[in-house]
Design a protein around this motif. Sequence first.
Motif, PDB file in Angstrom:
ATOM      1  N   CYS A 166       5.219   8.639  -4.744  1.00 50.40           N
ATOM      2  CA  CYS A 166       5.573  10.783  -4.438  1.00 50.40           C
ATOM      3  C   CYS A 166       4.132  10.771  -3.217  1.00 50.40           C
ATOM      4  O   CYS A 166       3.292  10.517  -4.416  1.00 50.40           O
ATOM      5  CB  CYS A 166       5.318  11.641  -5.152  1.00 50.40           C
ATOM      6  SG  CYS A 166       4.231  11.640  -7.188  1.00 50.40           S
ATOM      7  N   VAL A 167       3.901  11.902  -2.968  1.00 42.56           N
ATOM      8  CA  VAL A 167       2.373  12.720  -2.891  1.00 42.56           C
ATOM      9  C   VAL A 167       1.772  13.094  -3.613  1.00 42.56           C
ATOM     10  O   VAL A 167       1.825  13.589  -4.723  1.00 42.56           O
ATOM     11  CB  VAL A 167       2.574  13.550  -1.691  1.00 42.56           C
ATOM     12  CG1 VAL A 167       0.925  14.067  -1.516  1.00 42.56           C
ATOM     13  CG2 VAL A 167       3.243  12.453  -0.245  1.00 42.56           C
ATOM     14  N   GLY A 168      -0.128  11.807  -3.805  1.00 39.21           N
ATOM     15  CA  GLY A 168      -0.050  12.108  -5.500  1.00 39.21           C
ATOM     16  C   GLY A 168      -0.182  11.213  -6.530  1.00 39.21           C
ATOM     17  O   GLY A 168      -0.623  11.037  -7.124  1.00 39.21           O
ATOM     18  N   ASP A 169       1.551  10.291  -6.241  1.00 42.44           N
ATOM     19  CA  ASP A 169       1.165   9.400  -7.209  1.00 42.44           C
ATOM     20  C   ASP A 169       1.631   9.527  -8.212  1.00 42.44           C
ATOM     21  O   ASP A 169       2.662   8.934  -9.197  1.00 42.44           O
ATOM     22  CB  ASP A 169      -0.299   8.585  -7.366  1.00 42.44           C
ATOM     23  CG  ASP A 169       0.462   7.117  -8.246  1.00 42.44           C
ATOM     24  OD1 ASP A 169       1.585   6.837  -8.571  1.00 42.44           O
ATOM     25  OD2 ASP A 169      -0.463   6.068  -7.773  1.00 42.44           O
ATOM     26  N   CYS A 170       0.970  11.045  -8.935  1.00 44.29           N
ATOM     27  CA  CYS A 170       1.463  11.659 -10.663  1.00 44.29           C
ATOM     28  C   CYS A 170       2.621  12.016 -10.646  1.00 44.29           C
ATOM     29  O   CYS A 170       3.061  13.117 -10.203  1.00 44.29           O
ATOM     30  CB  CYS A 170      -0.292  12.143 -11.265  1.00 44.29           C
ATOM     31  SG  CYS A 170      -1.297  11.107 -10.843  1.00 44.29           S
ATOM     32  N   VAL A 171       3.418  12.177 -11.938  1.00 41.08           N
ATOM     33  CA  VAL A 171       4.780  12.153 -12.488  1.00 41.08           C
ATOM     34  C   VAL A 171       4.793  13.380 -12.948  1.00 41.08           C
ATOM     35  O   VAL A 171       6.228  13.693 -13.724  1.00 41.08           O
ATOM     36  CB  VAL A 171       5.824  10.926 -12.260  1.00 41.08           C
ATOM     37  CG1 VAL A 171       5.772  10.550 -10.383  1.00 41.08           C
ATOM     38  CG2 VAL A 171       5.115  10.401 -12.876  1.00 41.08           C
ATOM     39  N   VAL A 172       3.972  13.595 -14.153  1.00 38.51           N
ATOM     40  CA  VAL A 172       3.911  14.002 -15.269  1.00 38.51           C
ATOM     41  C   VAL A 172       3.429  15.550 -14.801  1.00 38.51           C
ATOM     42  O   VAL A 172       1.900  15.704 -14.620  1.00 38.51           O
ATOM     43  CB  VAL A 172       3.640  13.257 -16.423  1.00 38.51           C
ATOM     44  CG1 VAL A 172       3.171  14.429 -18.184  1.00 38.51           C
ATOM     45  CG2 VAL A 172       4.447  12.015 -16.350  1.00 38.51           C
TER      46      VAL A 172
ATOM     47  N   HIS B  42       0.950  -1.326  -0.037  1.00 32.08           N
ATOM     48  CA  HIS B  42      -0.017  -0.060  -0.162  1.00 32.08           C
ATOM     49  C   HIS B  42       0.906   1.634   0.259  1.00 32.08           C
ATOM     50  O   HIS B  42       1.172   1.783   0.909  1.00 32.08           O
ATOM     51  CB  HIS B  42      -1.302  -0.067   1.211  1.00 32.08           C
ATOM     52  CG  HIS B  42      -1.724   1.132   0.954  1.00 32.08           C
ATOM     53  ND1 HIS B  42      -1.869   2.450   2.120  1.00 32.08           N
ATOM     54  CD2 HIS B  42      -3.310   0.861   0.066  1.00 32.08           C
ATOM     55  CE1 HIS B  42      -3.174   3.042   1.566  1.00 32.08           C
ATOM     56  NE2 HIS B  42      -3.606   2.393  -0.120  1.00 32.08           N
ATOM     57  N   ASN B  43       1.019   2.233  -0.933  1.00 30.47           N
ATOM     58  CA  ASN B  43       1.381   3.352  -1.223  1.00 30.47           C
ATOM     59  C   ASN B  43       1.572   3.597  -0.145  1.00 30.47           C
ATOM     60  O   ASN B  43       2.578   4.545   0.721  1.00 30.47           O
ATOM     61  CB  ASN B  43       1.464   4.185  -2.527  1.00 30.47           C
ATOM     62  CG  ASN B  43       1.512   2.643  -3.762  1.00 30.47           C
ATOM     63  OD1 ASN B  43       0.710   2.629  -4.738  1.00 30.47           O
ATOM     64  ND2 ASN B  43       2.752   2.643  -4.350  1.00 30.47           N
ATOM     65  N   ILE B  44       0.221   4.302   0.203  1.00 28.25           N
ATOM     66  CA  ILE B  44       0.271   5.181   1.548  1.00 28.25           C
ATOM     67  C   ILE B  44       0.397   4.800   2.255  1.00 28.25           C
ATOM     68  O   ILE B  44       1.510   5.524   3.606  1.00 28.25           O
ATOM     69  CB  ILE B  44      -1.210   5.798   0.863  1.00 28.25           C
ATOM     70  CG1 ILE B  44      -1.745   6.257  -0.205  1.00 28.25           C
ATOM     71  CG2 ILE B  44      -1.551   6.787   2.014  1.00 28.25           C
ATOM     72  CD1 ILE B  44      -3.131   7.264  -0.311  1.00 28.25           C
ATOM     73  N   GLY B  45       0.294   4.453   2.698  1.00 32.56           N
ATOM     74  CA  GLY B  45       0.353   2.720   3.964  1.00 32.56           C
ATOM     75  C   GLY B  45       0.062   3.574   5.820  1.00 32.56           C
ATOM     76  O   GLY B  45       0.705   3.618   6.469  1.00 32.56           O
TER      77      GLY B  45
ATOM     78  N   GLU C 285       5.172  12.352   4.976  1.00 28.85           N
ATOM     79  CA  GLU C 285       4.650  13.995   4.723  1.00 28.85           C
ATOM     80  C   GLU C 285       3.338  13.904   5.170  1.00 28.85           C
ATOM     81  O   GLU C 285       2.454  15.479   5.148  1.00 28.85           O
ATOM     82  CB  GLU C 285       4.617  14.054   3.111  1.00 28.85           C
ATOM     83  CG  GLU C 285       6.636  14.371   3.028  1.00 28.85           C
ATOM     84  CD  GLU C 285       6.603  14.547   1.618  1.00 28.85           C
ATOM     85  OE1 GLU C 285       5.407  14.305   1.027  1.00 28.85           O
ATOM     86  OE2 GLU C 285       7.061  13.584   1.166  1.00 28.85           O
ATOM     87  N   MET C 286       2.227  13.459   5.421  1.00 28.79           N
ATOM     88  CA  MET C 286       0.826  12.995   5.664  1.00 28.79           C
ATOM     89  C   MET C 286       0.378  13.560   7.039  1.00 28.79           C
ATOM     90  O   MET C 286       1.299  12.893   7.839  1.00 28.79           O
ATOM     91  CB  MET C 286      -0.102  12.217   4.738  1.00 28.79           C
ATOM     92  CG  MET C 286       0.076  11.511   3.736  1.00 28.79           C
ATOM     93  SD  MET C 286      -0.545  13.023   2.604  1.00 28.79           S
ATOM     94  CE  MET C 286      -2.248  12.589   3.051  1.00 28.79           C
TER      95      MET C 286
END
Length: 251
Positions: free
Chosen positions: A177-183, A116-119, A149-150
């Motif tokens: 990364c927080v938010g997941d999106c990289v572009v 789980h990325n967020i964890g 960071e949360m």
Amino acid sequence: MDDIDFGYLESTLEVLRLVEKEQQENIEKAGALMADAIAADRLIHVYGGGGHTTLVMGEMFFRAGGLANINPVMETGLSVFNQALKYLELERCVNYGRSIVKYFDLQKDDLLIIFHNIGINAATIDAALEAKEAGALIVAVSSSFWQNEMAPDHFIRHPSGKNLFDIADVCIDDYNCVGDCVVTVPGFDTPIAPNSNLVDFYIAHRLEIEAVKQCVARGVEPPIWRSANAPGGDAFNVQFVKKYKPRVKML
């Protein structure tokens, strides 16, 4: 229209390289626990804490070249195959993760891999706590960025305030990364192109590679599926179907 990806390939490769550089020791530790389970004829349980992280269970389960003793601790209510807003609520529901792990009846010294990325959400933390209380060993694949960071009072956090890495025996950082999106496309403000599943799928297979490597070093033959669609695949796999069907609920 040009074919520039605005950094998606390089961003993803950068994370994969970071995993290889910084997480090798943890991957080896996890691989050793997986090899221990194989040598002891135990199942390797795999759990995804909600949404798209549940897809990693499918990637590791009944997969050509994958371990046959994988037991997906799968509840479709948490998966992307449930209605989206419903699974979003369920992954934030306290004690739901405990109920899932209880149903799969993990025992002392069993191995559970949690993705789980967020964890920090309830379905992840409750599953980890239930497994730990049962005496299971936990390998966690998650992101230190999300966990650190949360805000401590963020509404999706488990009431205990715990991070997944606080509970696990072996922690593998996927650097999501927080938010997941990289572009970010010029002229458009909202980030796009998540890469967490690409990285987690890679980690899942790296874990299997490491487990097989350590099994071979010990003289233990790992149970590996062959492609059911390749010549002789079904005939080869029948030994594992016969062995694991009574034990793996999803077979």
